[in-house]
Design a protein around this motif. Structure first.
Motif, PDB file in Angstrom:
ATOM      1  N   GLY A  30       0.928  -1.036  -0.084  1.00 28.31           N
ATOM      2  CA  GLY A  30      -0.079  -0.025  -0.053  1.00 28.31           C
ATOM      3  C   GLY A  30       0.845   1.108   0.173  1.00 28.31           C
ATOM      4  O   GLY A  30       0.556   2.316  -0.334  1.00 28.31           O
ATOM      5  N   GLY A  31       2.252   1.045   0.401  1.00 31.28           N
ATOM      6  CA  GLY A  31       2.954   2.314   0.347  1.00 31.28           C
ATOM      7  C   GLY A  31       2.789   3.040   1.626  1.00 31.28           C
ATOM      8  O   GLY A  31       3.621   4.268   1.602  1.00 31.28           O
ATOM      9  N   MET A  32       1.907   2.899   2.444  1.00 28.67           N
ATOM     10  CA  MET A  32       1.524   3.871   3.535  1.00 28.67           C
ATOM     11  C   MET A  32       2.587   3.907   4.521  1.00 28.67           C
ATOM     12  O   MET A  32       2.671   5.221   5.201  1.00 28.67           O
ATOM     13  CB  MET A  32       0.364   3.535   3.930  1.00 28.67           C
ATOM     14  N   TYR A  76      -9.239  -1.393   4.824  1.00 26.13           N
ATOM     15  CA  TYR A  76     -10.801  -1.244   4.552  1.00 26.13           C
ATOM     16  C   TYR A  76     -11.570  -2.381   4.085  1.00 26.13           C
ATOM     17  O   TYR A  76     -12.547  -2.789   4.303  1.00 26.13           O
ATOM     18  CB  TYR A  76     -10.654  -0.227   3.319  1.00 26.13           C
ATOM     19  N   SER A  96     -10.994  -1.080  11.329  1.00 29.05           N
ATOM     20  CA  SER A  96     -11.640   0.331  11.022  1.00 29.05           C
ATOM     21  C   SER A  96     -10.951   1.293  12.070  1.00 29.05           C
ATOM     22  O   SER A  96     -11.367   2.598  11.927  1.00 29.05           O
ATOM     23  CB  SER A  96     -12.911   0.291  11.050  1.00 29.05           C
ATOM     24  N   GLY A  97     -10.081   1.012  12.912  1.00 27.79           N
ATOM     25  CA  GLY A  97      -9.298   1.672  13.889  1.00 27.79           C
ATOM     26  C   GLY A  97      -7.929   2.074  13.517  1.00 27.79           C
ATOM     27  O   GLY A  97      -7.413   2.894  14.204  1.00 27.79           O
ATOM     28  N   GLY A  99      -5.224   4.260  11.616  1.00 25.13           N
ATOM     29  CA  GLY A  99      -5.146   5.415  10.878  1.00 25.13           C
ATOM     30  C   GLY A  99      -6.258   5.910  10.764  1.00 25.13           C
ATOM     31  O   GLY A  99      -7.150   6.404  11.427  1.00 25.13           O
ATOM     32  N   ASP A 100      -6.572   6.484   9.353  1.00 25.63           N
ATOM     33  CA  ASP A 100      -7.857   7.411   8.914  1.00 25.63           C
ATOM     34  C   ASP A 100      -8.141   6.569   7.713  1.00 25.63           C
ATOM     35  O   ASP A 100      -7.611   5.673   7.137  1.00 25.63           O
ATOM     36  CB  ASP A 100      -7.550   8.572   8.574  1.00 25.63           C
ATOM     37  N   PRO A 101      -9.437   6.898   7.059  1.00 27.81           N
ATOM     38  CA  PRO A 101     -10.104   6.168   6.093  1.00 27.81           C
ATOM     39  C   PRO A 101      -9.148   6.136   4.551  1.00 27.81           C
ATOM     40  O   PRO A 101      -8.904   5.158   4.101  1.00 27.81           O
ATOM     41  CB  PRO A 101     -11.331   7.018   5.579  1.00 27.81           C
ATOM     42  N   ALA A 102      -8.434   7.176   4.511  1.00 28.30           N
ATOM     43  CA  ALA A 102      -7.373   7.030   3.221  1.00 28.30           C
ATOM     44  C   ALA A 102      -6.215   5.923   3.451  1.00 28.30           C
ATOM     45  O   ALA A 102      -5.879   5.259   2.693  1.00 28.30           O
ATOM     46  CB  ALA A 102      -6.890   8.369   3.055  1.00 28.30           C
ATOM     47  N   VAL A 103      -5.785   6.182   4.569  1.00 27.79           N
ATOM     48  CA  VAL A 103      -4.726   5.022   4.933  1.00 27.79           C
ATOM     49  C   VAL A 103      -5.320   3.560   5.009  1.00 27.79           C
ATOM     50  O   VAL A 103      -4.675   2.686   4.385  1.00 27.79           O
ATOM     51  CB  VAL A 103      -4.248   5.145   6.501  1.00 27.79           C
ATOM     52  N   ARG A 104      -6.655   3.480   5.305  1.00 27.00           N
ATOM     53  CA  ARG A 104      -7.197   1.940   5.580  1.00 27.00           C
ATOM     54  C   ARG A 104      -7.375   1.708   4.045  1.00 27.00           C
ATOM     55  O   ARG A 104      -7.578   0.414   3.639  1.00 27.00           O
ATOM     56  CB  ARG A 104      -8.579   1.852   6.477  1.00 27.00           C
ATOM     57  N   ASN A 105      -7.854   2.600   3.133  1.00 30.96           N
ATOM     58  CA  ASN A 105      -7.974   2.112   1.672  1.00 30.96           C
ATOM     59  C   ASN A 105      -6.764   1.825   1.175  1.00 30.96           C
ATOM     60  O   ASN A 105      -6.734   0.905   0.292  1.00 30.96           O
ATOM     61  CB  ASN A 105      -8.381   3.505   0.651  1.00 30.96           C
ATOM     62  N   MET A 106      -5.566   2.194   1.233  1.00 25.52           N
ATOM     63  CA  MET A 106      -4.360   1.787   0.784  1.00 25.52           C
ATOM     64  C   MET A 106      -3.505   0.607   1.563  1.00 25.52           C
ATOM     65  O   MET A 106      -2.963  -0.296   0.767  1.00 25.52           O
ATOM     66  CB  MET A 106      -3.412   2.911   0.542  1.00 25.52           C
TER      67      MET A 106
END
Ligand SMILES: Cc1cc2nc3c(=O)[nH]c(=O)nc-3n(C[C@H](O)[C@H](O)[C@H](O)COP(=O)(O)OP(=O)(O)OC[C@H]3O[C@@H](n4cnc5c(N)ncnc54)[C@H](O)[C@@H]3O)c2cc1C
Ligand code: FES
Ligand code: FES
Lengths: 262, 161
Positions: A30-32, A76, A96-97, A99-106
């Motif tokens: 994900g590269g996060m 996600y 779902s806890g 980071g945040d939604p964008a971090v969870r998407n990747m």
């Protein structure tokens, strides 16, 4: 960010061949975490090998009493999966806890394990669960994978392909998150099987670890009446966010919290 | 280092280009194709000012390489307005004074749309939780939350969910 070459192999064998032919390569999921460290010039790989074009690494499959989770599943995807919701429901809350939604998407579960951040959430959960980490050439038990801070027993060119998790009777993960990053200041994962309970802790030390006495006490008597202060504060992390005594106390508080869901 | 060729569709327009692999999406948008609506507010992937939509989900353009988006489609804040009419979420931010300096706003609006696509009737708590990755230094968030409540209602009425 420094320069590098970029590859997107379509299968695992190609990914490994490319890895072996490069000077100082890194796999990219994900590269996060990886891209963030490259942007800060903390690392400068010669080549990035993107794993996201490889088929079949992001499936979630139920087999009798185990669940297979592909290494490339995003947080996600796990948080919105029906099998996970019905079989290990509290994993939804964990995923779902993060980071945040964008971090969870990747961000992916495989990336999180390979990265072995002591404050990350999946490592403690996986350590508490009966789980095998499947790679391109072997199966590693979850209690062997995390060897040190940001270190695992994976070989450099080894790719995690999936996790094979035995469905527990009860699972929960509760964390006290850093309000800025949501990483765990301390997190407690509890997994109960018929004859064994494991409690694993994140955020408190240089790796996630099993709280032995707590696990043994809960194996004998699975109740909220836990022995307190079983983990000495000496040696626990101490930073601007929390003292080691505070972290030691959080372990007891969060363990009790996690048990409330039983 | 070898350049690679990629094809990426931004706001309905397809770009086929040779790029350096270390090109981040945010730099491509802002420096190469002049779309400066997405902002850069941090270097730790935490502020959300750079957010864009990929398959209706918000992602951080500062933390993804263009190389990872070959054959993919991206929508930025510039493409929400249609025929000079603001997107209902933009309109709702305007109606509710959901911005002050406006720096965080493109990311807030993208994030809000991503939320409504996941959950078309979010309550206040869900809105606040979803904004974990979007920082605002001005508003104190109250009016942002109000804006998103109104924007979500409008999107639902219009069937844009
Ligand atoms: C703002 C922010 C907040 C965050 N908050 C949290 C949080 O609250 N809790 C938490 O747990 N995490 C958190 N994270 C980290 C996030 O979960 C990352 O997604 C995760 O740690 C890394 O996953 P990735 O897929 O992005 O991996 P990458 O960044 O792509 O890779 C990380 C490392 O793992 C290796 N790797 C990746 N996949 C594999 C594989 N399949 N096999 C072998 N090696 C592999 C890479 O080579 C690299 O060394 C946060 C990140 C950010 C940016
Ligand atoms: S610029 Fe801050 S998250 Fe992307
Ligand atoms: S309006 Fe100024 S940062 Fe949000």
């Amino acid at each position: 960010m420094y320069q590098f070459n970029f590859h997107s192999p379509k299968n695992i064998d190609d990914a490994i061949n490319i890895y072996n032919s490069c000077e100082d390569p890194k796999f990219l999921a994900g590269g996060m975490t990886l891209l963030a460290s490259m942007k800060q010039r903390l690392i400068a790989p010669s080549d990035l090998i993107d794993l996201r074009a490889i088929n079949n690494l992001s499936e979630i499959i139920l087999n009798k009493n185990t669940i297979k989770i592909g290494a490339l599943c995003s947080h996600y995807k796990i948080a919105s999966n029906n099998i996970i919701a019905s079989k290990i429901n509290k994993m939804i809350k964990l995923a779902s806890g993060i980071g945040d939604p964008a971090v969870r998407n990747m961000g992916t579960i495989g990336g999180s394990l390979a990265n072995s951040d002591p404050a990350a959430d999946w490592p403690a959960a996986i350590l508490a669960l009966k789980c095998n980490i499947i790679t391109n050439n072997r199966s590693i038990s979850s209690n062997e994978i995390f060897t040190n801070m940001f270190e695992t027993c994976l070989d450099e060119s080894e790719i995690i392909t999936e996790l094979d998790i035995e469905i527990p009777e009860f699972f929960n993960y509760v964390k006290f998150p850093n309000p800025a990053s949501r990483y765990a200041i301390v997190g407690v994962a509890i997994a109960k099987y018929e004859n064994k309970v494991s409690v694993a802790i994140s955020g408190a030390s240089h790796t996630p670890f099993i709280a032995k006495e707590l696990s043994e006490a809960l194996t004998l008597n699975f109740s909220n009446n836990i022995p307190l202060k079983t983990i000495p504060s000496d040696g626990l992390n101490q930073d601007i966010h929390a003292t080691s005594e505070y972290r030691a106390n959080l372990i007891d508080v969060l363990t009790k919290d996690a048990l409330k869901a039983y | 280092m070898h350049e690679i060729s990629i094809k990426i569709t931004i706001n309905g327009k397809t770009y086929e280009k040779n790029i350096k692999p270390n090109l981040l999406l945010i730099d491509f948008l802002r420096d190469e194709i002049g779309l400066t609506g997405s902002h850069i507010g941090c270097d730790t992937s935490q502020c959300g000012a750079c957010m864009v939509l990929h398959n209706d989900s918000g992602i951080k353009a500062c933390s993804i390489l263009v190389a990872q988006l070959n054959d993919k489609k991206i929508t930025t804040i510039e493409h929400l307005q249609k025929n000079d009419v603001l997107h209902p979420m933009q309109e709702a931010f305007r109606n509710n004074h959901g911005l002050q300096c406006g720096f965080c706003t493109p990311g807030m609006i993208i994030s809000a749309i991503s939320l409504v696509k996941e959950n078309n009737n979010p309550n206040e708590e869900e809105i606040r939780k979803y904004l974990e990755g979007n920082l605002c230094r001005c508003t104190g968030y109250q009016n942002i939350v109000k804006s998103i409540e109104e924007g979500a209602n409008k999107m639902r009425e219009l069937g844009d969910i």
